[in-house]
Motif scaffolding. Sequence first.
Motif, PDB file in Angstrom:
ATOM      1  N   VAL A 164     -14.377   6.130  -3.080  1.00  0.00           N
ATOM      2  CA  VAL A 164     -13.803   4.832  -2.712  1.00  0.00           C
ATOM      3  C   VAL A 164     -14.560   4.276  -1.512  1.00  0.00           C
ATOM      4  O   VAL A 164     -15.275   5.007  -0.815  1.00  0.00           O
ATOM      5  N   ARG A 165     -14.380   2.995  -1.255  1.00  0.00           N
ATOM      6  CA  ARG A 165     -14.892   2.407  -0.025  1.00  0.00           C
ATOM      7  C   ARG A 165     -13.902   2.678   1.093  1.00  0.00           C
ATOM      8  O   ARG A 165     -12.688   2.697   0.858  1.00  0.00           O
ATOM      9  N   GLN A 170      -5.888   5.886   8.327  1.00  0.00           N
ATOM     10  CA  GLN A 170      -4.996   6.524   7.360  1.00  0.00           C
ATOM     11  C   GLN A 170      -5.309   6.133   5.920  1.00  0.00           C
ATOM     12  O   GLN A 170      -4.434   6.102   5.062  1.00  0.00           O
ATOM     13  N   ASP A 171      -6.571   5.872   5.648  1.00  0.00           N
ATOM     14  CA  ASP A 171      -6.986   5.459   4.308  1.00  0.00           C
ATOM     15  C   ASP A 171      -6.559   6.493   3.267  1.00  0.00           C
ATOM     16  O   ASP A 171      -5.932   6.155   2.257  1.00  0.00           O
ATOM     17  N   THR A 198     -10.509  17.153   6.349  1.00  0.00           N
ATOM     18  CA  THR A 198     -11.524  17.456   5.329  1.00  0.00           C
ATOM     19  C   THR A 198     -11.586  16.389   4.230  1.00  0.00           C
ATOM     20  O   THR A 198     -12.306  16.567   3.243  1.00  0.00           O
ATOM     21  N   SER A 199     -10.826  15.304   4.397  1.00  0.00           N
ATOM     22  CA  SER A 199     -10.765  14.230   3.386  1.00  0.00           C
ATOM     23  C   SER A 199     -10.451  14.791   2.006  1.00  0.00           C
ATOM     24  O   SER A 199     -11.161  14.543   1.020  1.00  0.00           O
ATOM     25  N   THR A 200      -9.381  15.570   1.954  1.00  0.00           N
ATOM     26  CA  THR A 200      -9.014  16.235   0.701  1.00  0.00           C
ATOM     27  C   THR A 200      -7.563  15.941   0.337  1.00  0.00           C
ATOM     28  O   THR A 200      -6.685  15.959   1.197  1.00  0.00           O
ATOM     29  N   VAL A 210     -12.129  13.300  -1.308  1.00  0.00           N
ATOM     30  CA  VAL A 210     -12.240  11.845  -1.253  1.00  0.00           C
ATOM     31  C   VAL A 210     -13.552  11.509  -0.545  1.00  0.00           C
ATOM     32  O   VAL A 210     -13.740  11.832   0.635  1.00  0.00           O
ATOM     33  N   ILE A 211     -14.473  10.900  -1.273  1.00  0.00           N
ATOM     34  CA  ILE A 211     -15.800  10.558  -0.765  1.00  0.00           C
ATOM     35  C   ILE A 211     -15.847   9.060  -0.486  1.00  0.00           C
ATOM     36  O   ILE A 211     -15.508   8.252  -1.352  1.00  0.00           O
ATOM     37  N   TYR A 212     -16.259   8.712   0.711  1.00  0.00           N
ATOM     38  CA  TYR A 212     -16.352   7.301   1.075  1.00  0.00           C
ATOM     39  C   TYR A 212     -17.796   6.835   0.933  1.00  0.00           C
ATOM     40  O   TYR A 212     -18.718   7.416   1.512  1.00  0.00           O
TER      41      TYR A 212
END
Length: 481
Positions: A164-165, A170-171, A198-200, A210-212
């Motif tokens: 996602v972009r 708190q995205d 860890t954006s997980t 979750v990859i930005y």
Amino acid sequence: MTVNEDSFTNWKNREEIAESMIPMIGKLHRERDVTVLLHSRSLVNKSVVSILKTHRFARQIAGYELSVTDTLPFLQALTTLDLGPSQIDIGMLAAMYKADDRALSVEAFTAEAVAGATGANKIEGGEGRDVVLYGFGRIGRLVARLLIEKAGSGNGLRLRAIVVRGGGDQDIVKRASLLRRDSIHGQFQGTITVDEATSTINANGNEIKVIYANDPSEIDYTAYGIKDAILIDNTGKWRDREGLSEHLRPGIDKVVLTAPGKGDVPNIVHGVNHDTIKPDEQILSCASCTTNAIVPPLKAMADEYGVLRGHVETVHSFTNDQNLLDNYHKADRRGRSAPLNMVITETGAASAVAKALPDLKAPITGSSIRVPVPDVSIAILSLRLGRETNREEVLDYLRDVSLTSPLKRQIDFTTAPDAVSSDFIGSRHASIVDAGATKVDGDNAILYLWYDNEFGYSCQVIRVVQHVSGVEYPTYPATAV
């Protein structure tokens, strides 16, 4: 004892039987990657009442209610077999056993009917196939739910990442909340936790990174341990081969688009032309929700009656592409308030028929009206047939198609006299034939086809992904033993 007491006792007995079925269904799914079906409807992770309601669905098929007392012996027989990954329909087993005159035991009949999934014939489960979602909107989140639901033993599809972009503070928490709760489709069935460091997102034990990124070229998926993945593009930003090829980065093997493809990108409607996908094809499209709704019944009618020409009028729920209130929009009418108006628009579904059904030479035209409902649409398919028929014959034929044909996962059938659009929220079929609204006069037929343009379409997407990934497991029994 009164009649009411007899009825209540019968209900409680059936509840007890359904309750006993749940651990058997769950164990088959977790340990052997076997999905237990009832007339093409999955019984995995279903409640007692859901199992009983699914059994009652058989009323409109054969005129009588299929009881759990009829299907339990077949389920019990399955637990004794050396099964491999597969889908097994205990409703079909019960129906075929009833019609069989060889006086076999349930155990012997079941073993014979599912022989292709047992012993030396069975498919051996692999390591699974990585999946990446590019975009996380309406379709993306429903596809995520389905991937998590179907994780089973872990040998099938594995949702590894979402791209996602960046959306600010708190995205990831907000995106996880949208996955957890949905105003139309309800609560996520399970638990979801978030690790912001860890954006997980962890959903039912599935760790999803979750990859930005703002562009596919920014990502090396192998850096996240992702390999030979199927990427599902839910953005619709790229629709031709050149644009979608941008996704073929390290770690990505195939790209599936959840919108109509342009140019030479194959438009695939599962159940109709998925077997035409070439093994080395890296880019394909799942066409549109409306194309998926009309092509299976159109094929069914063409196969039986011939189709000389047709017109489809779709009455479609509004989408995120429209404005809530009047405001600028690049399209002529979509700028007008979606919840307040019926909006005439266009549909490419009619022209897309040619890609999915190249052998159908009949001209098909189409138009569309967006209406103020958030989900579920209806396609009105008006056909000039190759021969004369009558309403009863057409309904009997389509009912049979929905039960026993290769299109039974695409076409459903309802006889409910008071059916309305909200009744079909969550339907896993590409379209549902409304028997009460069907009109036939000689060589003219008008079919009313309901479809959940969000969830039903997402199920079709998953079927295509399963097929190209090699984890589309065979279904048993066949129509004849």
